[in-house]
Motif scaffolding. Structure first.
Motif, short mmCIF file in Angstrom:
data_model
loop_
_atom_site.label_atom_id
_atom_site.label_comp_id
_atom_site.label_asym_id
_atom_site.label_seq_id
_atom_site.Cartn_x
_atom_site.Cartn_y
_atom_site.Cartn_z
N THR A 215 21.41 -24.89 88.67
CA THR A 215 20.42 -25.95 88.88
C THR A 215 20.40 -26.42 90.32
O THR A 215 19.35 -26.81 90.84
N ASN A 216 21.54 -26.35 91.01
CA ASN A 216 21.62 -26.74 92.41
C ASN A 216 20.63 -25.97 93.27
O ASN A 216 20.01 -26.53 94.18
N MET A 217 20.45 -24.68 92.98
CA MET A 217 19.60 -23.84 93.83
C MET A 217 18.17 -23.72 93.33
O MET A 217 17.39 -22.93 93.88
N ALA A 218 17.79 -24.50 92.32
CA ALA A 218 16.39 -24.46 91.87
C ALA A 218 15.44 -24.78 93.01
O ALA A 218 14.35 -24.19 93.13
N VAL A 219 15.84 -25.68 93.88
CA VAL A 219 14.97 -26.05 94.99
C VAL A 219 14.74 -24.89 95.94
O VAL A 219 13.73 -24.85 96.65
N GLU A 220 15.64 -23.91 95.96
CA GLU A 220 15.45 -22.75 96.84
C GLU A 220 14.32 -21.86 96.36
O GLU A 220 13.89 -20.95 97.08
N ALA A 221 13.85 -22.08 95.13
CA ALA A 221 12.65 -21.39 94.65
C ALA A 221 11.44 -22.32 94.73
O ALA A 221 10.37 -22.00 94.21
N GLY A 222 11.62 -23.48 95.36
CA GLY A 222 10.52 -24.43 95.51
C GLY A 222 10.35 -25.39 94.35
O GLY A 222 9.36 -26.12 94.30
N ALA A 223 11.29 -25.39 93.41
CA ALA A 223 11.13 -26.17 92.18
C ALA A 223 11.25 -27.67 92.42
O ALA A 223 11.94 -28.12 93.34
N LYS A 224 10.60 -28.43 91.56
CA LYS A 224 10.76 -29.89 91.56
C LYS A 224 12.13 -30.26 91.00
O LYS A 224 12.78 -31.18 91.48
N ASN A 225 12.54 -29.53 89.97
CA ASN A 225 13.85 -29.78 89.36
C ASN A 225 14.30 -28.56 88.58
O ASN A 225 13.50 -27.68 88.25
N GLY A 226 15.59 -28.47 88.35
CA GLY A 226 16.17 -27.48 87.45
C GLY A 226 16.84 -28.24 86.32
O GLY A 226 17.36 -29.33 86.53
N ILE A 227 16.82 -27.68 85.11
CA ILE A 227 17.37 -28.44 83.99
C ILE A 227 17.88 -27.50 82.91
O ILE A 227 17.35 -26.38 82.73
N MET A 228 18.91 -27.93 82.20
CA MET A 228 19.46 -27.23 81.04
C MET A 228 19.64 -28.23 79.91
O MET A 228 19.84 -29.42 80.17
N GLU A 229 19.60 -27.75 78.70
CA GLU A 229 19.89 -28.61 77.57
C GLU A 229 21.35 -29.03 77.59
O GLU A 229 22.23 -28.23 77.93
N ALA A 230 21.62 -30.27 77.24
CA ALA A 230 23.00 -30.77 77.20
C ALA A 230 23.66 -30.33 75.90
O ALA A 230 23.56 -31.00 74.88
N ASP A 231 24.33 -29.17 75.95
CA ASP A 231 25.00 -28.66 74.76
C ASP A 231 26.39 -29.29 74.64
O ASP A 231 26.75 -30.22 75.37
N GLU A 232 27.21 -28.78 73.72
CA GLU A 232 28.52 -29.38 73.50
C GLU A 232 29.44 -29.25 74.72
O GLU A 232 30.29 -30.12 74.94
N LYS A 233 29.29 -28.20 75.49
CA LYS A 233 30.11 -28.05 76.70
C LYS A 233 29.76 -29.15 77.71
O LYS A 233 30.64 -29.73 78.34
N VAL A 234 28.47 -29.43 77.84
CA VAL A 234 28.04 -30.51 78.73
C VAL A 234 28.57 -31.85 78.23
O VAL A 234 29.12 -32.65 79.00
N LEU A 235 28.43 -32.10 76.94
CA LEU A 235 28.84 -33.39 76.39
C LEU A 235 30.35 -33.59 76.50
O LEU A 235 30.82 -34.69 76.77
N ALA A 236 31.12 -32.52 76.31
CA ALA A 236 32.57 -32.63 76.47
C ALA A 236 32.93 -32.96 77.91
O ALA A 236 33.92 -33.67 78.16
N TRP A 237 32.12 -32.49 78.85
CA TRP A 237 32.37 -32.75 80.28
C TRP A 237 31.98 -34.18 80.65
O TRP A 237 32.68 -34.85 81.40
#
Length: 426
Positions: A215-237
């Motif tokens: 997601t950090n490098m989404a802007v290198e493709a010109g994107a407004k934002n990069g995003i992923m669904e918050a799965d269990e690994k995200v929530l544990a973090w």
């Protein structure tokens, strides 16, 4: 009709039932921040507006990370402006030298952003935080000033492109390689003002550190934002870190995407972006052999603990090539401390690397590793445009931490297999 992750978050923060790409909305903001370069401009605009106080002192942060410790008098003056503003408004979330780190890593560590948030920063790589299921985007200093004063900001809803990764990752292939492959396919403007939504079974194999790299490098493709669904690994973090309640949004099977692109990562090798563009992507084997003067492991893209572990695995028992310099900069004090506890710093020092306090310095050609004319650097950073890390006659190859470490040992661009498979002398 369903909504994409980005549309769900923006609709919720605009207090409307639905949004569509192209809609102009006024969205509530959960958190804002600026760094030592962008904060003085935002402060200037904030005061020009006649604003007397920030919308919520607990939702504003200033992080010194670009030209600190101050590289010159001008940098010191920039910092002085921000310090005075922080004192005047009694802002609690101020990260100065010694307590600071690279903002995009530090603010996530500190729990200031969570799933479902609208998170704004006066820095283009703010999209980094989309790995937590947030709408995170970089804005200009004037927009940040408005958000800092009002707690709201006008936004245009972007269209969403879905990128799905399937298959089993090969050794030495990381999140950095996945996003480089995508940018190589679509180009540096291939996602202009779009939301890049990432999914697929292969993401489950990635650590949080690797997901942030994507997601950090989404802007290198010109994107407004990069995003992923918050799965269990995200929530544990995020659960042990989060400072506020958060809202988890799930992918809606009825959502409409502008495009869906699929990748089989099973056939993916470690990649490099050759100068002068993050979109000039080839496999490391195709670029192998280019003589290297400097290697740099760090930044908001790849200065996390997983990156340092990978680099140490390559460097353990080996030495940096005598004609090559290796710089290792942990992204935050917490990463630095953990690297010390795990013995990684000792590995780097024994290999002949220079290990520095947390700073963005070399990434932007600011200090702590500026390139001379004709020099070549393999960097774990996000950009390699002409003159990005120093002289316009220098060249930068973007790669993951293992490739950078292997190249430092070889003195030329190298696949990690070239180094790790060697027998290390006792």
């Amino acid at each position: 009709m369903g909504l994409t992750l980005t549309e769900q978050i923006l609709a919720a923060h605009a207090d409307v039932a639905t949004v569509r790409p192209g809609d102009l909305i006024e969205a509530r903001v959960d958190f804002v921040f600026a760094n030592d370069i962008t904060a003085p401009l935002a402060i200037q605009e904030f005061e020009r507006m006649g604003a007397e106080r920030v919308f919520d002192p607990d939702r504003v942060a200033f992080v010194f990370d670009h030209y600190v410790p101050a590289r010159d008098i001008a940098s010191a003056q920039q910092c002085a402006v921000t310090r005075a503003f922080v004192r005047r408004h009694q802002l609690p979330h101020f990260y100065d030298v010694g307590r600071s780190g690279v903002a995009h890593v530090l603010l996530a560590e500190e729990g200031f952003v969570g799933p479902g948030d609208v998170f704004l920063g006066a820095d283009s790589h703010t999209c980094n935080h989309g790995a937590l299921g947030a709408f995170a985007t970089g804005v200009g200093s004037s927009d940040l000033a408005a958000a800092m004063a009002l707690g709201r900001l006008w936004l245009r809803v972007p269209e969403t492109v879905l990128y799905l990764f399937a298959g089993r990752l090969q050794p030495w292939v990381t999140g950095k390689d996945l996003i480089l492959r995508v940018i190589g396919d679509i180009g540096v403007d291939g996602a202009r003002y779009a939301a890049m939504e990432f999914g697929g079974e292969a993401l489950e194999q990635l650590t949080m550190d690797e997901r942030f790299s994507i997601t950090n490098m989404a802007v290198e493709a010109g994107a407004k934002n990069g995003i992923m669904e918050a799965d269990e690994k995200v929530l544990a973090w995020i659960r042990p870190r989060a400072r506020r309640p958060f809202t988890v949004h799930r992918r809606d099977p009825e959502a409409t995407y502008a495009e869906v692109r699929r990748y089989d990562v099973s056939r993916l090798e470690p990649m490099v972006a050759a100068p002068p563009s993050p979109g000039n992507v080839v496999s490391v084997r195709e670029a192998a052999g280019v003589r290297v003067d400097q290697c740099f492991i760090g930044t908001c893209t790849n200065g996390r603990i997983e990156d340092l572990r990978m680099a140490a695995r390559v460097l353990a028992g080996r030495r940096v090539h005598p004609e090559t310099r290796l710089l290792v900069i942990p992204a935050t004090p917490a990463v630095y401390r953990q690297a010390m506890e795990e013995g990684l710093i000792e590995v780097f020092l024994e290999a002949g690397a220079a290990v520095s306090t947390s700073t963005c310095g070399p990434c932007i050609g600011g200090h702590m590793g500026v390139l001379a004319e004709g020099e070549v650097c393999v960097s774990t950073s996000s950009r390699n445009f002409t003159g990005r890390m120093g002289h316009r006659g220098s060249r930068v190859y973007l790669a993951n931490a293992a490739v950078a470490a292997a190249s430092a040992v070889r003195g030329r661009l190298a696949h990690p297999d070239e180094v790790v498979r060697e027998v290390v002398p006792v």
